[in-house]
Scaffold this active site. Structure first.
Site, PDB file in Angstrom:
ATOM      1  N   ASP A 155       0.861  -1.184   0.000  1.00 15.69           N
ATOM      2  CA  ASP A 155       0.000   0.000   0.000  1.00 15.69           C
ATOM      3  C   ASP A 155       0.899   1.235   0.000  1.00 15.69           C
ATOM      4  O   ASP A 155       1.617   1.481   0.974  1.00 15.69           O
ATOM      5  CB  ASP A 155      -0.881  -0.050   1.267  1.00 15.69           C
ATOM      6  CG  ASP A 155      -2.013   0.955   1.202  1.00 15.69           C
ATOM      7  OD1 ASP A 155      -1.991   1.817   0.315  1.00 15.69           O
ATOM      8  OD2 ASP A 155      -2.908   0.873   2.068  1.00 15.69           O
ATOM      9  N   ASP A 170      -2.904   2.306  -6.108  1.00 22.15           N
ATOM     10  CA  ASP A 170      -1.787   2.336  -5.159  1.00 22.15           C
ATOM     11  C   ASP A 170      -1.771   1.146  -4.210  1.00 22.15           C
ATOM     12  O   ASP A 170      -1.181   1.218  -3.144  1.00 22.15           O
ATOM     13  CB  ASP A 170      -1.841   3.640  -4.351  1.00 22.15           C
ATOM     14  CG  ASP A 170      -3.043   3.687  -3.421  1.00 22.15           C
ATOM     15  OD1 ASP A 170      -4.019   2.975  -3.698  1.00 22.15           O
ATOM     16  OD2 ASP A 170      -2.983   4.421  -2.428  1.00 22.15           O
ATOM     17  N   GLU A 171      -2.418   0.066  -4.599  1.00 22.67           N
ATOM     18  CA  GLU A 171      -2.576  -1.026  -3.647  1.00 22.67           C
ATOM     19  C   GLU A 171      -2.651  -2.357  -4.386  1.00 22.67           C
ATOM     20  O   GLU A 171      -3.291  -2.438  -5.438  1.00 22.67           O
ATOM     21  CB  GLU A 171      -3.890  -0.798  -2.905  1.00 22.67           C
ATOM     22  CG  GLU A 171      -3.978  -1.432  -1.567  1.00 22.67           C
ATOM     23  CD  GLU A 171      -5.356  -1.185  -0.978  1.00 22.67           C
ATOM     24  OE1 GLU A 171      -5.973  -2.151  -0.558  1.00 22.67           O
ATOM     25  OE2 GLU A 171      -5.811  -0.029  -0.961  1.00 22.67           O
TER      26      GLU A 171
END
Length: 403
Positions: free
Chosen positions: A15, A110-111
Site C-alpha cells: 500500500d 496504489d494497492e
DNA sequence: TCTGGGGTCCTTAATCTA
DNA sequence: TCTGTAGATTAAGGACCC
C-alpha cells in the site's frame, strides 16, 4: 505413509503511502515537508483525495470536505489530482511488483495483493521478501510503501495498515490471534459507519470482544451473512487466494456541479460529454456493455439510479447517450435541481456470444414495447405540453385518453 | 461539516418463467 | 387453460472501499 505437511500460504499487501500527495512531493521538491492536500480546491465543492503526513498532523484526512480541511490548515498546498500522472507511476509500481512474483492482484492505483507462497526458497523469509519489495519500489520510483505479510488476505491487509508510513509487518500464523485481539472492530473489512453503530450499541469495541460472542447472537443483530463474515474475520480466517488481472465490471463517469442545475439543455450536454468518455474507455479496453446506468443526485444528497438493459451490448456513445437520456426523462425521477449526474455501462458480453444477425435486425419484443411506450409519451407531450414530459411517465389515465 | 469520483458487492422487491 | 408456486433474473438502493 505420512501425509506431506500442508503448504503454508503467504499473502502480501502493498500500500503506497499517501500516494497522490507523495507523487506530487516527489515531483516538486519545493513542496517537501509542507502540508500538502490533493483534491478539490478550496472554495469549490469536493473532498480531500489524499493528504501527506504533515497535513494529517492538522487532522486532515481523505474524504474530508475541502472547506473543513482549509479551516484546519489554510497554509497547506492544495493541488487538483493529476490522474494521468498517478496512473503512469502506478504502472511502474506494478511492473516492479511483478519482478517479485507474477501473482499480483491490483486493488486500486496504489494497492495490491501478492501471492508470496513458495518464494522463500527463491528470495528468503517473509521478512526478507517484504524488505525486498520496499527496496525495489523506493529505488525504482522514489516512493515509500507499507507492506503487510500474513497467512491470508485479511492479515496481510491489516499488516500493511499496522505500521505506516514506510512500514513492514509480518504476522506468522501462530501470531494471528494475538495480532487481532486488541484491534478495534472497525479495522475489519467491510465494517463501515452503519455496522459500527450496531457494534457500538452492543458494547463491542475490540476484535477479542467480537470473537467471544456466539455466532447465533451476531446473526440476530446483523443477519446471517454479515454475522458469518465478521465472525470469520475475528477468528483471522480469510481467503489466501490472489487473482492476477481481475477484470473490471463496469465503466462510469460522473460529475458534481458547482451549483445545482435544472436546465435540461445543459444537463444533456454534460451527459453527452460523460458518455463520450465512458464510450472511449470501453472502446480502448474492447468492452461492450449490455446495461446502461444513469445516476442522479439532488440537493440533500438524495441519490437515484436507473438502469436499462440493451438488446445488443454496445460501446457506441450515441446508443449509451440515447438510453441514458431516456432514463432521465422517463425514469420517474423527481423534477428538482440536479447536484450530480453520471452514466455508466456494465455487464460485458462474453467473447463467445457475438451479437447474431437476429439480434441486430430483429429487435426482440422488449424493444418494440419500449418504442411503443416512447411513441405514446411523445403523443402525450404533443397533447399536454412539453413541461408534463420533462420528468416522469405519463399517468395511466393520460395514456388511456390517447389510445 | 457537508459530503468527489470510480468502483464492488450485498439486500430487497418486483417481475418473469418453468 | 387456469392457477399457484418456486426459483431465476432484473432493478434499485445502500454500504463500503480507495
Amino acid at each position: 505413509m505420512t501425509q506431506p505437511a500442508p503448504k503454508q500460504h503467504w499473502v502480501g499487501h502493498a500500500d503506497l503511502d499517501a500516494f497522490y500527495a507523495s507523487v506530487e512531493a516527489r515531483d516538486h521538491p519545493e513542496y517537501r515537508g509542507r502540508p500538502l492536500v490533493v483534491g478539490a480546491l478550496p472554495g469549490h465543492r469536493g473532498v480531500v483525495a489524499a493528504a501527506n503526513y504533515a497535513a494529517r498532523k492538522f487532522g486532515i484526512h481523505s474524504a474530508m470536505p475541502i472547506a473543513e480541511a482549509y479551516r484546519r490548515c489554510p497554509d497547506a498546498i492544495y493541488l487538483p489530482p493529476d490522474m494521468a500522472r498517478y496512473s503512469r507511476v502506478s504502472r511502474d509500481i506494478f511492473r516492479i511488483l511483478e519482478t517479485i512474483t507474477p501473482m499480483v492482484e491490483p486493488v486500486s492505483v496504489d494497492e495490491a495483493y501478492l501471492d508470496l507462497t513458495g518464494l522463500e526458497r527463491l528470495i528468503g523469509s517473509p521478512e526478507t521478501i517484504g524488505r525486498e519489495i520496499k527496496r525495489r519500489i523506493l529505488e525504482g520510483t522514489g516512493l515509500t510503501v507499507s507492506v503487510g505479510i500474513g497467512p491470508n488476505r485479511l492479515i496481510a491487509k491489516l499488516g500493511s495498515e499496522y505500521r505506516k508510513p514506510d512500514g513492514l509487518t509480518v504476522v506468522h500464523p501462530e501470531q494471528v490471534p494475538a495480532f487481532l485481539s486488541p484491534m478495534p472492530v472497525a479495522s475489519l473489512r467491510g465494517l463501515g459507519r452503519q455496522t459500527e453503530k450496531i457494534f457500538s450499541r452492543l458494547g463491542i469495541k475490540t476484535v477479542a470482544q467480537l470473537r467471544s460472542l456466539p455466532l447465533s447472537y451476531l446473526e440476530v443483530q446483523l443477519g446471517k451473512r454479515a454475522a458469518a463474515n465478521f465472525h470469520q474475520q475475528a477468528l483471522g480466517i480469510a481467503s489466501a487466494e490472489v487473482v492476477p488481472g481481475r477484470g473490471r465490471k463496469s465503466i462510469s463517469r460522473e460529475t458534481t456541479f458547482e451549483e445545482d442545475l435544472l436546465d435540461q439543455e445543459t444537463l444533456h450536454a454534460v451527459l453527452r460529454r460523460l458518455t463520450a468518455k465512458v464510450a472511449a474507455t470501453a472502446r480502448r479496453e474492447q468492452l461492450s456493455g449490455s446495461v446502461v446506468t444513469l445516476k442522479i443526485r439532488f440537493a440533500g444528497f438524495e441519490t437515484h439510479t436507473r438502469q436499462h438493459r440493451l438488446t445488443v451490448p454496445t460501446h457506441d456513445e450515441r446508443v449509451i447517450l440515447r438510453e441514458a437520456w431516456r432514463l432521465f426523462l422517463h425514469g420517474k425521477l423527481p423534477r428538482k435541481p440536479v447536484r450530480l449526474i453520471g452514466v455508466g455501462i456494465s455487464d460485458w458480453q462474453q467473447p463467445d456470444s457475438e451479437p447474431t444477425q437476429a439480434d441486430l435486425f430483429e429487435p426482440p419484443q422488449k424493444r418494440e414495447k419500449d418504442d411503443r411506450l416512447l411513441e405514446t409519451l411523445d403523443r402525450v407531450a404533443d397533447r399536454f405540453g412539453k413541461g408534463k414530459l420533462q420528468l416522469g411517465y405519463a399517468t395511466k389515465s393520460e395514456r388511456r385518453k390517447l389510445r
